[in-house]
Each structure stands twice: as structure tokens, then as C-alpha cells.
Design an enzyme around this catalytic site. Sequence first.
Site, PDB file in Angstrom:
ATOM      1  N   ARG A  84       0.812  -1.207   0.180  1.00  0.00           N
ATOM      2  CA  ARG A  84       0.033   0.124   0.064  1.00  0.00           C
ATOM      3  C   ARG A  84       1.137   1.503   0.106  1.00  0.00           C
ATOM      4  NH1 ARG A  84      -4.551   2.848  -1.076  1.00  0.00           N
ATOM      5  NH2 ARG A  84      -4.673   4.533   0.319  1.00  0.00           N
ATOM      6  N   HIS A  86       0.514   4.951   0.900  1.00  0.00           N
ATOM      7  CA  HIS A  86      -0.512   5.711   1.427  1.00  0.00           C
ATOM      8  C   HIS A  86       0.301   7.100   1.930  1.00  0.00           C
ATOM      9  CE1 HIS A  86      -4.043   6.049   4.207  1.00  0.00           C
ATOM     10  NE2 HIS A  86      -3.189   6.928   4.866  1.00  0.00           N
ATOM     11  N   SER A  87      -0.401   8.245   1.427  1.00  0.00           N
ATOM     12  CA  SER A  87       0.020   9.482   1.878  1.00  0.00           C
ATOM     13  C   SER A  87      -0.446   9.875   3.132  1.00  0.00           C
ATOM     14  CB  SER A  87      -0.289  10.368   0.655  1.00  0.00           C
ATOM     15  OG  SER A  87       0.510  10.172  -0.390  1.00  0.00           O
ATOM     16  N   CYS A  89      -2.245  11.511   6.304  1.00  0.00           N
ATOM     17  CA  CYS A  89      -3.473  12.270   6.518  1.00  0.00           C
ATOM     18  C   CYS A  89      -3.618  12.502   7.893  1.00  0.00           C
ATOM     19  CB  CYS A  89      -4.678  11.565   5.742  1.00  0.00           C
ATOM     20  SG  CYS A  89      -6.095  12.316   6.144  1.00  0.00           S
ATOM     21  N   CYS A 102      -9.302   8.192   4.586  1.00  0.00           N
ATOM     22  CA  CYS A 102      -7.844   7.945   4.589  1.00  0.00           C
ATOM     23  C   CYS A 102      -7.643   6.972   5.742  1.00  0.00           C
ATOM     24  CB  CYS A 102      -6.879   8.964   4.738  1.00  0.00           C
ATOM     25  SG  CYS A 102      -7.238  10.112   3.283  1.00  0.00           S
ATOM     26  N   THR A 149     -13.780  18.679  -3.472  1.00  0.00           N
ATOM     27  CA  THR A 149     -12.255  18.487  -3.057  1.00  0.00           C
ATOM     28  C   THR A 149     -11.272  19.078  -4.069  1.00  0.00           C
ATOM     29  OG1 THR A 149     -10.612  17.056  -2.198  1.00  0.00           O
ATOM     30  CG2 THR A 149     -12.254  16.058  -3.564  1.00  0.00           C
ATOM     31  N   ASP A 161      -3.709  17.511  -7.316  1.00  0.00           N
ATOM     32  CA  ASP A 161      -3.048  16.475  -6.791  1.00  0.00           C
ATOM     33  C   ASP A 161      -1.357  16.808  -6.910  1.00  0.00           C
ATOM     34  OD1 ASP A 161      -1.863  14.177  -5.553  1.00  0.00           O
ATOM     35  OD2 ASP A 161      -3.301  12.822  -6.530  1.00  0.00           O
ATOM     36  N   ARG A 163       1.116  15.260  -5.145  1.00  0.00           N
ATOM     37  CA  ARG A 163       1.877  14.332  -4.589  1.00  0.00           C
ATOM     38  C   ARG A 163       3.130  13.770  -5.769  1.00  0.00           C
ATOM     39  NH1 ARG A 163      -2.785  10.158  -2.606  1.00  0.00           N
ATOM     40  NH2 ARG A 163      -3.595  10.953  -4.586  1.00  0.00           N
ATOM     41  N   THR A 184      -4.663  -0.647  -4.006  1.00  0.00           N
ATOM     42  CA  THR A 184      -4.912   1.055  -4.340  1.00  0.00           C
ATOM     43  C   THR A 184      -6.256   0.896  -5.241  1.00  0.00           C
ATOM     44  OG1 THR A 184      -4.186   3.034  -5.408  1.00  0.00           O
ATOM     45  CG2 THR A 184      -3.705   1.029  -6.389  1.00  0.00           C
TER      46      THR A 184
END
Length: 233
Positions: A84, A86-87, A89, A102, A149, A161, A163, A184
Site C-alpha cells: 500500500r 499511503h500519503s 493524512c 484515509c 475536494t 494533486d 503528490r 489501491t
Amino acid sequence: MSYQFITSAKLPTKHGDFDIHIFENDAGDEHVMLTVGLPVTSPNSSEANTTTQAVTKLAADTLQQTEPSAAPLQASACKAPLVRIHSECLTGDAFGSLKCDCGPQLNAAMKAIQQAGCGAILYLRQEGRGIGLTNKIRAYALQDQGHDTLDANLLLGLPGDARVYDMCAPMLAHVGIDTLRLLTNNPNKVSYLTKHGIKVSERVPLFVGLNDHNSGYLATKRDRMGHLFNEEL
């Protein structure tokens, strides 16, 4: 930008035992990897001060020599570990915010990787899809006014986005992963890994955490940002 492995340790959690690995880039940004059933390099080894190229070589050399820290594995699990990306949060992961999915995604990923017996979570320090915590809360205020968002970010003059995933390849190389199953809903993550020579043998959907507060947020990710959801939404 280069990335260095800094240190590792055991991390018992409510979902099971992980190994936690810390990486740092040239700017001093720290990223985290949680692993199960994968090689662990001693924080006292000389590798702690090497470049990412040396990390890659060491991971390859020691993959067969280092005893995994998890319980016995199924043979297929470590041929393609469950991973995974995962950013970070803070609001969802730490405070249990219902505005996003998240927190539930992180917890579900930790459970799934424990069940698989071999895998990793790359926890990337890029809050708010890369715009930072302060701007994320500014975007939340715009969402409270009715903007979705994506538009909230754009109204602030920020990318939808921001990232990046350049740290993923050296982090995965550190534990010898070049083939994986990716947990994902975001096809961009699959594309990035594939472009950087990492084989994604399977995309594993991760749809959890739907509630009355985030249904619009998830619909925006599906309809405007290309995330792949099933009919549940």
C-alpha cells in the site's frame, strides 16, 4: 532527489507486529515504511549512511539471507508482496476525520498485509495530496462552502494533486521488492511504479470508510480524478 535509509525497529500495533523503517531525502523530509515478512537491515550497519544505490544493492544481496520477522509465509505471498502506498493524512489517520477515507484505508491495509503475511505500507509525508496541512484546512473551509475536494484546491491556486512518488522505488528496493500486488484505487500509482521498473502483478481494490460526510468526496475522486471504485459508491 536521493533517499537514504536511516534506521529500523520493531513496531507492535493493534493489527499485529510490523518492522518500521525510516528514510530521509536530501531536504530532510522523512518517509516511513512498515513491513511484514521482509528483510530488516540493522540500524547499526554501515548501510545507514549509504546512498540509495547502495541500498538497492544491499537489499538484493541480503534478501535471501535475512530471516523475515513475521510468521511463516505462503510461498506466493513473498513473490508478489501486498503493498500500500499511503500519503499522510493527519485528520483522517490520527483524528478519525469522516471527511475522507484515509484512516479506514490505512487500517484496512495494515490488516490485509498482516493477513497476507508479506508486504509493506509506504507512508509518505505529503499531507493533503501534497499541499500541506495548512492549505488542506483552507481547502476544507472551501468544501464547507459547497466546493468539492478538487475545486477547493484549484480555488486556492494549488494543484488538484501535488503528490510525487519518487521515493517509492528506493524504499521498495531496500527490502528487495521488484514485483508486487498494489492495494489501491488510484491507477496513477500503478503507472508510476510500472514506469520505474516495478512490476504490478495485480491491483487490489481498497474501498472502505464510506459515510454520509465523504460520499461526495469519494464521488469526486471517482468522477474527476480517475479513481477506480466499484458499485458500492
